[in-house]
Design a protein around this motif. Sequence first.
Motif, PDB file in Angstrom:
ATOM      1  N   UNK A   1      -9.708   8.123  -2.213  1.00 30.73           N
ATOM      2  CA  UNK A   1      -8.729   8.880  -1.452  1.00 30.73           C
ATOM      3  C   UNK A   1      -8.571  10.245  -2.096  1.00 30.73           C
ATOM      4  N   UNK A   2      -8.507  11.260  -1.260  1.00 29.77           N
ATOM      5  CA  UNK A   2      -8.236  12.612  -1.735  1.00 29.77           C
ATOM      6  C   UNK A   2      -7.065  13.111  -0.906  1.00 29.77           C
ATOM      7  N   UNK A   3      -6.027  13.560  -1.552  1.00 32.10           N
ATOM      8  CA  UNK A   3      -4.847  13.971  -0.793  1.00 32.10           C
ATOM      9  C   UNK A   3      -4.434  15.389  -1.165  1.00 32.10           C
ATOM     10  N   UNK A   4      -4.192  16.180  -0.131  1.00 33.20           N
ATOM     11  CA  UNK A   4      -3.619  17.515  -0.272  1.00 33.20           C
ATOM     12  C   UNK A   4      -2.274  17.502   0.467  1.00 33.20           C
ATOM     13  N   UNK A   5      -1.661  18.656   0.593  1.00 32.12           N
ATOM     14  CA  UNK A   5      -0.378  18.683   1.305  1.00 32.12           C
ATOM     15  C   UNK A   5      -0.531  18.340   2.788  1.00 32.12           C
ATOM     16  N   UNK A   6      -1.589  18.877   3.428  1.00 34.49           N
ATOM     17  CA  UNK A   6      -1.737  18.686   4.872  1.00 34.49           C
ATOM     18  C   UNK A   6      -3.001  17.913   5.241  1.00 34.49           C
ATOM     19  N   UNK A   7      -3.698  17.467   4.250  1.00 41.21           N
ATOM     20  CA  UNK A   7      -4.982  16.818   4.530  1.00 41.21           C
ATOM     21  C   UNK A   7      -5.136  15.629   3.594  1.00 41.21           C
ATOM     22  N   UNK A   8      -5.448  14.498   4.191  1.00 39.33           N
ATOM     23  CA  UNK A   8      -5.743  13.320   3.392  1.00 39.33           C
ATOM     24  C   UNK A   8      -7.109  12.809   3.814  1.00 39.33           C
ATOM     25  N   UNK A   9      -7.908  12.420   2.842  1.00 39.62           N
ATOM     26  CA  UNK A   9      -9.246  11.916   3.155  1.00 39.62           C
ATOM     27  C   UNK A   9      -9.374  10.514   2.581  1.00 39.62           C
ATOM     28  N   UNK A  10      -9.698   9.583   3.464  1.00 38.16           N
ATOM     29  CA  UNK A  10      -9.886   8.195   3.037  1.00 38.16           C
ATOM     30  C   UNK A  10     -11.384   7.913   3.045  1.00 38.16           C
ATOM     31  N   UNK A  11     -11.888   7.365   1.953  1.00 42.70           N
ATOM     32  CA  UNK A  11     -13.315   7.062   1.861  1.00 42.70           C
ATOM     33  C   UNK A  11     -13.549   5.580   2.128  1.00 42.70           C
ATOM     34  N   UNK A  12     -14.414   5.313   3.085  1.00 42.89           N
ATOM     35  CA  UNK A  12     -14.820   3.941   3.389  1.00 42.89           C
ATOM     36  C   UNK A  12     -16.249   3.816   2.865  1.00 42.89           C
ATOM     37  N   UNK A  13     -16.379   3.342   1.627  1.00 46.19           N
ATOM     38  CA  UNK A  13     -17.698   3.387   0.996  1.00 46.19           C
ATOM     39  C   UNK A  13     -18.687   2.414   1.626  1.00 46.19           C
ATOM     40  N   UNK A  14     -18.171   1.312   2.188  1.00 44.75           N
ATOM     41  CA  UNK A  14     -19.075   0.362   2.843  1.00 44.75           C
ATOM     42  C   UNK A  14     -19.788   1.027   4.021  1.00 44.75           C
TER      43      UNK A  14
ATOM     44  N   UNK B   1     -12.755   9.685   6.309  1.00 45.00           N
ATOM     45  CA  UNK B   1     -11.896  10.062   7.421  1.00 45.00           C
ATOM     46  C   UNK B   1     -10.922  11.139   6.963  1.00 45.00           C
ATOM     47  N   UNK B   2     -11.042  12.299   7.586  1.00 47.69           N
ATOM     48  CA  UNK B   2     -10.127  13.416   7.341  1.00 47.69           C
ATOM     49  C   UNK B   2      -8.918  13.222   8.260  1.00 47.69           C
ATOM     50  N   UNK B   3      -7.738  13.118   7.701  1.00 45.94           N
ATOM     51  CA  UNK B   3      -6.541  13.118   8.539  1.00 45.94           C
ATOM     52  C   UNK B   3      -5.816  14.436   8.301  1.00 45.94           C
TER      53      UNK B   3
END
Lengths: 562, 562
Positions: free
Chosen positions: B266-279, B284-286
């Motif tokens: 997971x990488x999180x900024x103030x307005x952007x969160x990225x969830x990594x689905x390694x499988x 996913x950029x939210x």
Amino acid sequence: MAAPQLADAAAASLIEFATEPSRYRHWKLAIDGVIATLTLDVQEDATLRPGYKLKLNSYDLGVDIELYDAVQRLRFEHPQVAAVIVQSGKDRVFCSGANINMLGLSSHDHKVNFCKFTNETRIGIEDSSENSRQAFVCAINGTAAGGGYELALACDEIILADDGSSSVSLPELPLLAVLPGTGGLTRLVDKRHVRHDHADYFCTISEGMRGKRAVDWRLVDQIVPRSKLEDAARARAQALAQKSDKPKDAKGIALSPLNRRIESDRIAYDYLTIELDRDNRAATFVIQGPKEAPVQDAAAIHAQGVKFWPLAIARELDDAILHLRANEGDIGTWVFRSIGNPDFVEAADRALLANANDWLVREISHYLKRTLKRVDVSSRSLIALVEQGSCFVGTLLELVMAADRSFMLNGAAEGSNLPAASIRLTEMNFGRLPIGNGLTRLQRRLFATPNKVEGMKAEIGRGIEAEEAEELGLVTFIPDDIDWEDEIRLAIEERASFSPDGLTGMEANLRFPGPETMETKIFARLSAWQNWIFQRPNAAGAEGALKLYGSGQKAKFDRRRV
Amino acid sequence: MAAPQLADAAAASLIEFATEPSRYRHWKLAIDGVIATLTLDVQEDATLRPGYKLKLNSYDLGVDIELYDAVQRLRFEHPQVAAVIVQSGKDRVFCSGANINMLGLSSHDHKVNFCKFTNETRIGIEDSSENSRQAFVCAINGTAAGGGYELALACDEIILADDGSSSVSLPELPLLAVLPGTGGLTRLVDKRHVRHDHADYFCTISEGMRGKRAVDWRLVDQIVPRSKLEDAARARAQALAQKSDKPKDAKGIALSPLNRRIESDRIAYDYLTIELDRDNRAATFVIQGPKEAPVQDAAAIHAQGVKFWPLAIARELDDAILHLRANEGDIGTWVFRSIGNPDFVEAADRALLANANDWLVREISHYLKRTLKRVDVSSRSLIALVEQGSCFVGTLLELVMAADRSFMLNGAAEGSNLPAASIRLTEMNFGRLPIGNGLTRLQRRLFATPNKVEGMKAEIGRGIEAEEAEELGLVTFIPDDIDWEDEIRLAIEERASFSPDGLTGMEANLRFPGPETMETKIFARLSAWQNWIFQRPNAAGAEGALKLYGSGQKAKFDRRRV
């Protein structure tokens, strides 16, 4: 058809580009008034090389050589033909594209050279439609997969049988881990204007598309019941033929076999001799100008047919280029020289220009254009030598301007009483022989000062000697007699010392400044990516998709994105 | 500057793109009124990775990250700067380009990603000159070789010291068997209009050129005695600065460190969160829209600075893209989602449009444009999901149009009482955020019907739901709630099953229909050939030139031309 007369056993493995309809094994060419039909009915066992079978109307270079021959003959031998129907002779398959086993068995350079030729042939089909007004209608019964659909994409219109099973597809990515590299990706979005996201989806489904969605997504132009496919294709061909300016009563000329002798280090035609210097990996093309003043009126040109010098030299150059590309991969440098009377070359151009509206003369001009374009996309270093006694005038001067580097002798060689080397522009240099990107070679040379191009017309017809040629930007270097031999020798030796791959990449970039066209995008954006993929283990490695196709084993991919 | 807060040891090997002038080890940024000076003075030992030294002002990715940062800060923090002098802090060398030992040690994907970033940075320099009116003058003392000369080529003007030894060269082909791939070949012929035969010669001589011939051949703009180099550069910078429209009294805004947390998946900024689905090898950029109605006048935008949402989201996206490219190579698919109030996103675009002549707002628009261009040239599959509660409006809608495939929920999800998913066009979609080829993403989508683009302006500001969005050609698929999850899951899983190389090549072709520009030629024609060469044994093999450079051994080449 004269077979290659090569002394040693190498002759047997030479790839031969000359053929004629009576010798076709895979295509049938039928003419019915203004409509021709090209039927693909591949003989499985008639392969170019051993080790694979051409199942399901798949093709190898041998199949495509026949297609190229047919397209050429349609233009020269059947000028009344205004539309061509492309169809399959098999029942359930239109064409399943390039043979996968052949690709899996092929060396990298054979694969790349094969793709280049098939791309040139398909661009040639489009050139025929645009410039010779021979429209192409593709009638698809059964599956048109990969290169099969790419052949259809090269046609003006695509009609698909609506029978629940006929389909178009580009399964290269999902099945083989490579690209639809015979123009497929480019033509989808650039020619047929398929939306990029639709194209993305289409290229990932190996089963392809059929029916109404294939029309809605612009993949085909029309769907018709299977029973009406032939009629529909004929109707469209007739409609397109009516829009053509083809002279219905024109009589073609015969493309009789070339007079060619292949020796171990020498290839000789009537007007072209090529000497191979294997130590320096260089081929020297010596082009002979017309031996007498060329005829000037259309009737006489028709009477001469393939003996008319501009056509003769185009055919010889074309064959030589294809031969060297396919059979002499170690020869990395092509050196162009010429010998002859400059007035005769100028007169040949004058004949082409004065009779530009004659169908045959039009064909000859376009053939010269296509042959020069082959030079531009050849992965060979190009050097031109302008010497005393040379005849680089107009059309032949294009070879000097095509060269990566040109040398022109400044002054006379010691003991020579020939006039100093000179070049001459003709009207042919101003638009009739463009590069694939749409620029003339003169525009390319004067890319920094485009406003000077028009002014160069003032130089037409005048002999331009070395210092002035350099001043005008028409040649690269102008050594004098003292330096000439050393400079040329060093240039050729140096070229042979560089990485062949590095040279190919450099030349493919420097030769194409300015605009890009669908054609140049196919030879650069598409082919360069495909060549990269052809080198990647995911496609070409021992566990790559191309190698394992048909084995039942699944390819193992390195998952890193590059 | 907040360091990445990664729990495990992986943090140490992460490539970090965030920096600031006080932490630069290789570049010095000095501001003197309207003129800035960027001085390259590489610290040999301050390498990004172990195993090589950055001798002779050569660079690795770490050096270029500082350059990128400096160019960004010049635009945002120093708006009064109207011209930038690029020079060397070493005595006899300007810059000797990308470090060869680093290249020899790097994996293929690192090499390619490094080249992509350096290309983007140099195109960014040109963008700054063209759109921010910060002109770049390059003052070359000593040798500018390879990437060193390519950096100069990205500048508006090149001044070379005329001291008998300072020179420019592109020795990649003769020394390393690779191409000048950081735009060098393309800029020679397409930007500086060096004649293709001159360029050919120049690229084959490792010693390069200097003096009058370098000017005559258009390789540099001016030569001056060494003692006058500094004055000459300053004079040219001042002359160019006078032509700029930069506001001399403008006060920059501080590009303060991003608030970023990196966790294992997971990488999180103030307005952007990225969830990594390694499988599934997917990220996913939210994207979170503005949390309140954005300010609308220039003074308030300046007061907010990096807190102004359009700038904040540009910075976060930019950092995330660079991070994922460099550090998450196995993640082959990027999925874009958004959450927020569509009215606020529309209002953000309105603020950009209403204040388009304000220097800061202009910068923010161009930064959004550049960030979106990074998406287009990323070798990742792009999927956009338009759901209930999403806010794909105007600038954010560009991500949906950038996607290789987009899905929009048709109707409501079971049990949801949110309004149906909708998208909205703003004026930002009609020209301010073009692709590298000059087309807007809307023009690309409507490439088959260009006359419909202007008519789409009638839709500006209106919520467009799924069926209409599909009808208008703005989204690819519109599954309903029953199919939604399966369709998305299958699309992502399928993508992960394909060859990453095949996908990269396919996407690089389908995303760029139509015209090409110098920029797209660099990312396709030049980079694709270079990537091919990087895979060839002649360059990268154990006996290849790149591997053996500096060893005293000569590379062994396979002599076949491909």
